[in-house]
Design a protein around this motif. Structure first.
Motif, PDB file in Angstrom:
ATOM      1  N   ALA A   1      13.774   7.122  -3.303  1.00 48.67           N
ATOM      2  CA  ALA A   1      12.719   6.147  -3.032  1.00 48.67           C
ATOM      3  C   ALA A   1      13.113   4.757  -3.526  1.00 48.67           C
ATOM      4  N   LEU A   2      13.687   4.683  -4.718  1.00 45.49           N
ATOM      5  CA  LEU A   2      14.102   3.378  -5.238  1.00 45.49           C
ATOM      6  C   LEU A   2      15.253   2.792  -4.426  1.00 45.49           C
ATOM      7  N   GLY A   3      16.154   3.630  -3.953  1.00 49.94           N
ATOM      8  CA  GLY A   3      17.237   3.150  -3.098  1.00 49.94           C
ATOM      9  C   GLY A   3      16.711   2.565  -1.804  1.00 49.94           C
ATOM     10  N   ARG A   4      15.729   3.243  -1.212  1.00 49.98           N
ATOM     11  CA  ARG A   4      15.132   2.747   0.033  1.00 49.98           C
ATOM     12  C   ARG A   4      14.424   1.424  -0.209  1.00 49.98           C
ATOM     13  N   LEU A   5      13.651   1.344  -1.283  1.00 44.75           N
ATOM     14  CA  LEU A   5      12.950   0.100  -1.581  1.00 44.75           C
ATOM     15  C   LEU A   5      13.928  -1.028  -1.875  1.00 44.75           C
ATOM     16  N   GLY A   6      15.003  -0.725  -2.604  1.00 43.14           N
ATOM     17  CA  GLY A   6      16.002  -1.752  -2.900  1.00 43.14           C
ATOM     18  C   GLY A   6      16.680  -2.260  -1.640  1.00 43.14           C
TER      19      GLY A   6
ATOM     20  N   ALA B   1       0.832  -1.210   0.000  1.00 41.12           N
ATOM     21  CA  ALA B   1       0.000   0.000   0.000  1.00 41.12           C
ATOM     22  C   ALA B   1       0.865   1.258   0.000  1.00 41.12           C
ATOM     23  N   ASP B   2       2.000   1.216   0.700  1.00 40.87           N
ATOM     24  CA  ASP B   2       2.904   2.366   0.712  1.00 40.87           C
ATOM     25  C   ASP B   2       3.449   2.644  -0.687  1.00 40.87           C
ATOM     26  N   VAL B   3       3.822   1.597  -1.388  1.00 43.81           N
ATOM     27  CA  VAL B   3       4.369   1.758  -2.735  1.00 43.81           C
ATOM     28  C   VAL B   3       3.284   2.247  -3.691  1.00 43.81           C
ATOM     29  N   GLU B   4       2.072   1.715  -3.561  1.00 41.94           N
ATOM     30  CA  GLU B   4       0.990   2.135  -4.443  1.00 41.94           C
ATOM     31  C   GLU B   4       0.576   3.573  -4.204  1.00 41.94           C
ATOM     32  N   SER B   5       0.704   4.076  -2.985  1.00 39.25           N
ATOM     33  CA  SER B   5       0.310   5.458  -2.692  1.00 39.25           C
ATOM     34  C   SER B   5       1.440   6.456  -2.929  1.00 39.25           C
ATOM     35  N   LEU B   6       2.612   5.988  -3.278  1.00 40.79           N
ATOM     36  CA  LEU B   6       3.760   6.863  -3.500  1.00 40.79           C
ATOM     37  C   LEU B   6       3.550   7.677  -4.771  1.00 40.79           C
ATOM     38  N   ARG B   7       3.593   9.004  -4.649  1.00 40.15           N
ATOM     39  CA  ARG B   7       3.453   9.906  -5.796  1.00 40.15           C
ATOM     40  C   ARG B   7       4.598  10.894  -5.762  1.00 40.15           C
ATOM     41  N   PHE B   8       5.254  11.056  -6.888  1.00 41.39           N
ATOM     42  CA  PHE B   8       6.381  11.967  -6.986  1.00 41.39           C
ATOM     43  C   PHE B   8       5.926  13.311  -7.526  1.00 41.39           C
ATOM     44  N   PRO B   9       6.482  14.415  -7.005  1.00 38.48           N
ATOM     45  CA  PRO B   9       6.131  15.727  -7.554  1.00 38.48           C
ATOM     46  C   PRO B   9       6.689  15.869  -8.969  1.00 38.48           C
ATOM     47  N   VAL B  10       5.934  16.564  -9.786  1.00 39.95           N
ATOM     48  CA  VAL B  10       6.335  16.743 -11.173  1.00 39.95           C
ATOM     49  C   VAL B  10       7.244  17.960 -11.281  1.00 39.95           C
ATOM     50  N   ALA B  11       8.350  17.791 -11.969  1.00 44.42           N
ATOM     51  CA  ALA B  11       9.307  18.870 -12.223  1.00 44.42           C
ATOM     52  C   ALA B  11       9.126  19.313 -13.679  1.00 44.42           C
ATOM     53  N   PRO B  12       9.780  20.404 -14.071  1.00 44.56           N
ATOM     54  CA  PRO B  12       9.599  20.883 -15.448  1.00 44.56           C
ATOM     55  C   PRO B  12       9.882  19.838 -16.523  1.00 44.56           C
ATOM     56  N   ARG B  13      10.789  18.923 -16.292  1.00 43.14           N
ATOM     57  CA  ARG B  13      11.120  17.927 -17.316  1.00 43.14           C
ATOM     58  C   ARG B  13      10.709  16.525 -16.902  1.00 43.14           C
ATOM     59  N   GLY B  14       9.730  16.410 -16.045  1.00 43.90           N
ATOM     60  CA  GLY B  14       9.277  15.098 -15.588  1.00 43.90           C
ATOM     61  C   GLY B  14       9.350  15.023 -14.076  1.00 43.90           C
ATOM     62  N   TYR B  15       9.871  13.935 -13.551  1.00 46.45           N
ATOM     63  CA  TYR B  15      10.010  13.771 -12.110  1.00 46.45           C
ATOM     64  C   TYR B  15      11.407  14.188 -11.677  1.00 46.45           C
ATOM     65  N   ARG B  16      11.516  14.573 -10.399  1.00 47.03           N
ATOM     66  CA  ARG B  16      12.815  14.938  -9.857  1.00 47.03           C
ATOM     67  C   ARG B  16      13.609  13.652  -9.658  1.00 47.03           C
ATOM     68  N   MET B  17      14.729  13.570 -10.349  1.00 45.87           N
ATOM     69  CA  MET B  17      15.516  12.332 -10.320  1.00 45.87           C
ATOM     70  C   MET B  17      15.995  11.997  -8.919  1.00 45.87           C
ATOM     71  N   ALA B  18      16.334  12.990  -8.130  1.00 43.11           N
ATOM     72  CA  ALA B  18      16.829  12.728  -6.777  1.00 43.11           C
ATOM     73  C   ALA B  18      15.748  12.069  -5.921  1.00 43.11           C
ATOM     74  N   ASP B  19      14.504  12.527  -6.054  1.00 40.50           N
ATOM     75  CA  ASP B  19      13.410  11.931  -5.278  1.00 40.50           C
ATOM     76  C   ASP B  19      13.164  10.488  -5.691  1.00 40.50           C
ATOM     77  N   VAL B  20      13.159  10.249  -6.979  1.00 36.43           N
ATOM     78  CA  VAL B  20      12.936   8.887  -7.475  1.00 36.43           C
ATOM     79  C   VAL B  20      14.089   7.976  -7.059  1.00 36.43           C
ATOM     80  N   ASP B  21      15.325   8.471  -7.179  1.00 36.44           N
ATOM     81  CA  ASP B  21      16.486   7.677  -6.779  1.00 36.44           C
ATOM     82  C   ASP B  21      16.456   7.353  -5.295  1.00 36.44           C
TER      83      ASP B  21
END
Length: 119
Positions: free
Chosen positions: A72-77, A50-70
């Motif tokens: 979150a993915l690092g924590r999940l990994g 449920a935590d992963v399904e509710s995870l939403r990243f803020p949109v930056a001018p060119r898509g998602y902020r890479m640091a935020d995605v990295d």
């Protein structure tokens, strides 16, 4: 026609001059703070589906902020690697317990000989 072009050019020059000179009383606009991900992943317990399904990243001018995605993915990994290691430990402990139980069934408790040795 020529007079119309001269008047139009004068109007454009006047408008640009007024915008540059007269419009800057309050100074330039302040920098907007970038929208950052408020970490919705729980810190006090493991991440669940449920935590992963509710995870939403803020949109930056060119898509998602890479640091935020990295992040979150690092924590999940890391959590998945920890779970995999725990599962491997539990499976090896289970295999050891099953081997000990199988050995105990074949060894008689009073004389230490196995049931196969008696045949």
């Amino acid at each position: 026609m020529f007079l119309f072009l001269v008047v139009a050019l004068a109007v454009v020059v006047a408008a640009v001059t007024l915008a540059v000179v007269g419009g800057g009383e309050s100074g330039p606009l302040p920098e907007a703070a970038p929208e950052r991900l408020h970490d919705p992943l729980p810190a006090d317990r493991p991440v669940d589906r449920a935590d992963v399904e509710s995870l939403r990243f803020p949109v930056a001018p060119r898509g998602y902020r890479m640091a935020d995605v990295d992040d979150a993915l690092g924590r999940l990994g890391a959590e998945l690697a920890e779970r995999d290691a725990r599962i491997a430990d539990l499976e090896s402990a289970l295999a050891g317990a099953r081997a000990a139980a199988a050995h105990a069934r074949h060894v008689r408790p009073d004389d230490g000989e196995s049931a196969e040795d008696q045949r």
